[in-house]
Design a protein around this motif. Structure first.
Motif, PDB file in Angstrom:
ATOM      1  N   SER A 152       6.203  11.751   4.950  1.00  0.00           N
ATOM      2  CA  SER A 152       4.927  11.264   5.745  1.00  0.00           C
ATOM      3  C   SER A 152       3.750  11.479   4.792  1.00  0.00           C
ATOM      4  CB  SER A 152       4.774  12.602   6.710  1.00  0.00           C
ATOM      5  OG  SER A 152       4.661  13.650   5.975  1.00  0.00           O
ATOM      6  N   ARG A 153       3.715  12.007   3.886  1.00  0.00           N
ATOM      7  CA  ARG A 153       2.479  12.029   2.910  1.00  0.00           C
ATOM      8  C   ARG A 153       2.387  10.779   1.954  1.00  0.00           C
ATOM      9  NH1 ARG A 153       1.605  16.204  -2.040  1.00  0.00           N
ATOM     10  NH2 ARG A 153      -0.311  14.995  -3.111  1.00  0.00           N
ATOM     11  N   ALA A 154       3.892   9.942   1.727  1.00  0.00           N
ATOM     12  CA  ALA A 154       3.811   8.858   0.977  1.00  0.00           C
ATOM     13  C   ALA A 154       3.419   7.641   1.811  1.00  0.00           C
ATOM     14  CB  ALA A 154       5.145   8.688   0.366  1.00  0.00           C
ATOM     15  N   ASN A 155       3.599   8.013   3.128  1.00  0.00           N
ATOM     16  CA  ASN A 155       3.124   6.854   4.177  1.00  0.00           C
ATOM     17  C   ASN A 155       1.549   6.754   4.319  1.00  0.00           C
ATOM     18  OD1 ASN A 155       5.889   6.090   4.418  1.00  0.00           O
ATOM     19  ND2 ASN A 155       6.086   7.505   6.184  1.00  0.00           N
ATOM     20  N   ARG A 156       1.114   7.676   3.943  1.00  0.00           N
ATOM     21  CA  ARG A 156      -0.571   7.852   4.397  1.00  0.00           C
ATOM     22  C   ARG A 156      -1.531   7.102   3.283  1.00  0.00           C
ATOM     23  NH1 ARG A 156      -1.436  10.349   8.707  1.00  0.00           N
ATOM     24  NH2 ARG A 156       0.066  11.746   9.755  1.00  0.00           N
ATOM     25  N   VAL A 157      -2.375   6.337   3.993  1.00  0.00           N
ATOM     26  CA  VAL A 157      -3.406   5.495   3.032  1.00  0.00           C
ATOM     27  C   VAL A 157      -4.655   6.067   3.366  1.00  0.00           C
ATOM     28  CG1 VAL A 157      -4.174   3.311   2.528  1.00  0.00           C
ATOM     29  CG2 VAL A 157      -1.833   3.482   2.640  1.00  0.00           C
ATOM     30  N   VAL A 158      -5.294   6.533   2.255  1.00  0.00           N
ATOM     31  CA  VAL A 158      -6.609   7.030   2.598  1.00  0.00           C
ATOM     32  C   VAL A 158      -7.670   6.103   2.325  1.00  0.00           C
ATOM     33  CG1 VAL A 158      -8.515   8.527   1.675  1.00  0.00           C
ATOM     34  CG2 VAL A 158      -6.260   9.491   1.634  1.00  0.00           C
ATOM     35  N   GLU A 217       5.721  13.958  -8.412  1.00  0.00           N
ATOM     36  CA  GLU A 217       5.692  14.666  -7.051  1.00  0.00           C
ATOM     37  C   GLU A 217       6.714  13.802  -6.074  1.00  0.00           C
ATOM     38  OE1 GLU A 217       1.959  14.057  -5.516  1.00  0.00           O
ATOM     39  OE2 GLU A 217       0.876  15.336  -7.009  1.00  0.00           O
ATOM     40  N   ALA A 218       7.693  13.277  -6.819  1.00  0.00           N
ATOM     41  CA  ALA A 218       8.884  12.476  -6.241  1.00  0.00           C
ATOM     42  C   ALA A 218       9.235  13.292  -4.682  1.00  0.00           C
ATOM     43  CB  ALA A 218       9.802  12.166  -7.010  1.00  0.00           C
ATOM     44  N   LEU A 274       4.611   5.129  -5.861  1.00  0.00           N
ATOM     45  CA  LEU A 274       4.590   4.887  -7.351  1.00  0.00           C
ATOM     46  C   LEU A 274       3.713   6.094  -7.947  1.00  0.00           C
ATOM     47  CD1 LEU A 274       4.677   0.921  -7.954  1.00  0.00           C
ATOM     48  CD2 LEU A 274       6.614   2.727  -8.362  1.00  0.00           C
ATOM     49  N   ASN A 275       2.549   6.328  -7.235  1.00  0.00           N
ATOM     50  CA  ASN A 275       1.629   7.496  -7.743  1.00  0.00           C
ATOM     51  C   ASN A 275       2.346   8.710  -7.601  1.00  0.00           C
ATOM     52  OD1 ASN A 275      -0.449   5.620  -8.193  1.00  0.00           O
ATOM     53  ND2 ASN A 275      -1.434   5.972  -6.127  1.00  0.00           N
ATOM     54  N   ALA A 276       3.134   8.776  -6.617  1.00  0.00           N
ATOM     55  CA  ALA A 276       3.967  10.211  -6.790  1.00  0.00           C
ATOM     56  C   ALA A 276       4.836  10.161  -7.692  1.00  0.00           C
ATOM     57  CB  ALA A 276       4.891  10.456  -5.138  1.00  0.00           C
ATOM     58  N   LEU A 295       0.728  -1.301  -0.088  1.00  0.00           N
ATOM     59  CA  LEU A 295      -0.065  -0.045  -0.015  1.00  0.00           C
ATOM     60  C   LEU A 295       0.770   1.364  -0.155  1.00  0.00           C
ATOM     61  CD1 LEU A 295      -2.807  -1.008   2.542  1.00  0.00           C
ATOM     62  CD2 LEU A 295      -3.033  -0.962   0.022  1.00  0.00           C
ATOM     63  N   ARG A 296       1.934   1.332   0.750  1.00  0.00           N
ATOM     64  CA  ARG A 296       2.902   2.326   0.908  1.00  0.00           C
ATOM     65  C   ARG A 296       3.580   2.545  -0.432  1.00  0.00           C
ATOM     66  NH1 ARG A 296       8.515   2.659   3.596  1.00  0.00           N
ATOM     67  NH2 ARG A 296       8.873   4.692   3.841  1.00  0.00           N
TER      68      ARG A 296
END
Length: 609
Positions: free
Chosen positions: A568-574, A562-563, A555-557, A549-550
């Protein structure tokens, strides 16, 4: 017969006849906005498949602000558990106008009787559900069956075995006649391998005569595999051991040889040639070009449904080789035996797929003489930056003298950290526990880590302090066991990954388990009897799910340029963006984390601290 799309789980677990039974036996029903479709305590009469609209799963025992524990959209299924359990535990309410296909209870029960996999889907453990989710992602190209499940036996060549006394001239002729690139010789029950390169070097560089026995140029340190091992594992081994051939043995019987070119050809996709490009790089520019292709490899592996643990193994081996090559290009040869470069953190555990900050150090022999040590370490750090590994914000790098020391100095540091037991000292002990060699003399780091285990594994007070950190972050579950759903997402690293990684690391320290991968540590703890095998497997699947999930966030970033977004944003799952199956898996995985933290608390007496 109703025309309904049954191409997704769990309906893919049925055959065509089973799916036709559904099409003939279901009805289509309309539900108005805010209409209760299934009430708490109601006897289950239908399984619902949403055609259009959205449905909320509500726990009426919770406050209204947190009562909405599930969200279902087109293609999602609900209501099956109410049939299996006899009644519904929760309320299901239409959040907008909905069209749902209704599968009658009798039909559902008939399918469960005739199709065990379909029935088990609604009862399965986290391990089995995670496997189904992984297989579901395999689309097009090299599939799960064709890629991850390919066996060594499908790709091995017949071995060319010669007597050790065969002269080199005859050996060369047999190689050419058989169109082989290597041969095997046997001396006193031990196998040796000779490649065309070995023969060329022996004849031209070493001046060996054509009449000499071929055994004179054989090398004995062979990497062996079994016929039933996965071909993907062979690619990892070849990358890790820097070899282009492995020998296939079934127990003690020679079965064949597998060559790197065969493996790469079998996998066909050009992404997998990254391994070969790294090996063939003869300068920093070529190595940098190969290194830049690793994100492409990650995307290909994920798109084709490769199990995350296999992907981690391959990428860890690749990153290790890239760093090892950077070391070779930077460090003069006569210094290499006197030193050992180590990577730590997720890189040391082999659990970092995309390149992250540098996290490395250097162990020196006590008698090492290296006049320009600091200058060369700075050059090495700069080289790794050029290869795509950003500098560490905490300055844990070989360019920092604090992370460069002799064996004796490292041992003194360990003693100091073990005695002080403050936050910084415990963090440094954890870092060293995950240390893994990527270049230089591995015996130097082994000596340091032996001291760490000897000094710390039997210290109950230290272990208690060490384990406490695993409970630092709360598990993102509500009081009643459903997922918390903050709009900005839940931190999957703090809430899921870190407690497993650090808790398992603590247990590995106590049991003197030397491997650094969390997955390998879990396997060792199960073999040791410290963890029940099923619980160890579930912990591993939970870690893989959190990591995947992380990774999707990362990969989306990358895809949206948005690399540079904060970690902390990359670690967050909505949670609201996940599918019904993913939410179900996430909830189960977090419950396993909660259980694990309770076990840690009991074992290391953390409830009293």
């Amino acid at each position: 017969m109703v025309d309904v799309d049954l191409s997704q789980l769990p309906f893919t677990l049925l055959d065509d006849e089973g799916r036709d039974h559904i099409r003939c036996g279901i009805d289509l029903a309309y539900f108005d906005r805010d209409e209760i479709i299934l009430e708490t305590g109601q006897i289950g009469e239908f399984v619902f498949l949403i055609h259009k609209g959205e449905v909320a799963e509500i726990d009426p025992t919770l406050p209204s602000s947190s009562a909405r524990i599930g969200h279902y959209t087109a293609g999602d299924v609900f209501g099956a558990i109410s049939i299996l359990n006899g009644k519904s535990r929760y309320r299901f309410k239409a959040e907008q106008e909905c069209l749902c296909y209704l599968m009658p209870k009798a039909l559902f029960q008939q399918l469960c009787r005739h199709y065990p996999d379909f029935s088990n889907y609604f009862r399965q453990s986290l391990t089995h559900k995670a496997r189904l989710l992984t297989e579901k992602r395999a689309e097009g190209g090299v599939t799960m069956a064709g890629f991850m499940l390919a066996k060594v036996s499908e790709c091995m060549r017949e071995p060319l075995l010669m007597a050790a006394s065969t002269d080199i001239s005859s050996a060369v002729k047999q190689l050419n006649e058989s169109h082989a690139d290597s041969l095997l010789v046997e001396t006193q029950g031990a196998l040796g391998m000779v490649t065309k390169t070995d023969l060329l070097n022996g004849l031209v560089l070493d001046g060996i005569a054509l009449s000499s026995p071929v055994d004179a140029v054989a090398h004995r340190e062979l990497v062996t595999v079994a016929p039933d091992q996965y071909l993907f594992e062979v690619l990892v081994l070849m990358t890790r051991h820097k070899v282009a051939r492995v020998v296939v043995m079934e127990q003690k019987t020679l079965r064949g040889v597998v060559e790197l070119t065969d493996v790469l050809s079998y996998f066909s996709s050009r992404s997998y040639v990254v391994s070969l490009q790294v090996e063939q790089a003869t300068n920093l520019e070529a190595l940098s070009a190969a290194s830049q292709r690793t994100p492409e490899l990650v995307k290909a592996l994920m798109a084709q449904g490769v199990k995350l643990r296999f992907a981690m193994d391959l990428l860890a081996a690749l990153n290790g080789r890239i760093m090892g090559k950077a070391w070779e290009f930077t460090i003069e040869e006569h210094f290499r035996e006197q030193s050992c470069m180590m990577v730590m953190g997720s890189e040391g555990r082999g659990e970092q797929i995309l390149k992250t900050d540098q996290d490395n150090g250097l162990v020196l022999a006590d008698d090492a003489q290296w006049p320009d040590l600091h200058g060369q370490m700075q050059t090495l750090t700069n080289t790794l930056i050029q290869l795509g590994y950003p500098p560490c914000p905490g300055n844990i790098m070989v360019s920092n003298p604090e992370w460069v020391a002799t064996v004796s100095q490292w041992k003194a540091n360990i003693a100091k950290w073990a005695n002080e037991r403050d936050g910084d000292s415990l963090m440094k002990l954890a870092i060293m526990l995950d240390a893994h060699v990527v270049a230089g003399n591995p015996r130097l780091l082994e000596s340091v880590r032996d001291e760490l285990f000897e000094r710390c594994s039997g210290d109950e007070l230290l272990l208690s302090y060490f384990a406490r950190t695993a409970l630092r972050f709360s598990t993102p579950l509500t009081l009643f066991g459903s997922l918390k759903k903050p709009q900005h997402g839940i931190d999957i690293k703090k809430g899921g990954i870190f407690p497993i990684v650090h808790g398992v690391r603590t247990m590995a320290l106590e049991r003197r388990i030397k491997v650094t991968s969390t997955f390998d540590r879990l396997d060792a703890l199960a073999v040791d009897g410290r963890l029940d095998r099923r619980f160890a497997d579930d912990l591993g699947e939970a870690l893989a799910l959190f990591s995947e999930l992380r990774l999707k966030q990362q990969l989306n970033a990358l895809a949206s340029s948005e690399a540079g977004q904060e970690s902390s944003r990359a670690n967050r799952v909505v949670v609201q963006t996940l599918s019904s199956l993913e939410r179900d898996l996430l909830r189960e995985a977090l419950h396993i984390v909660k259980d694990f933290k309770q076990r840690l608390s009991h074992r290391y007496h953390l409830e009293y601290s």
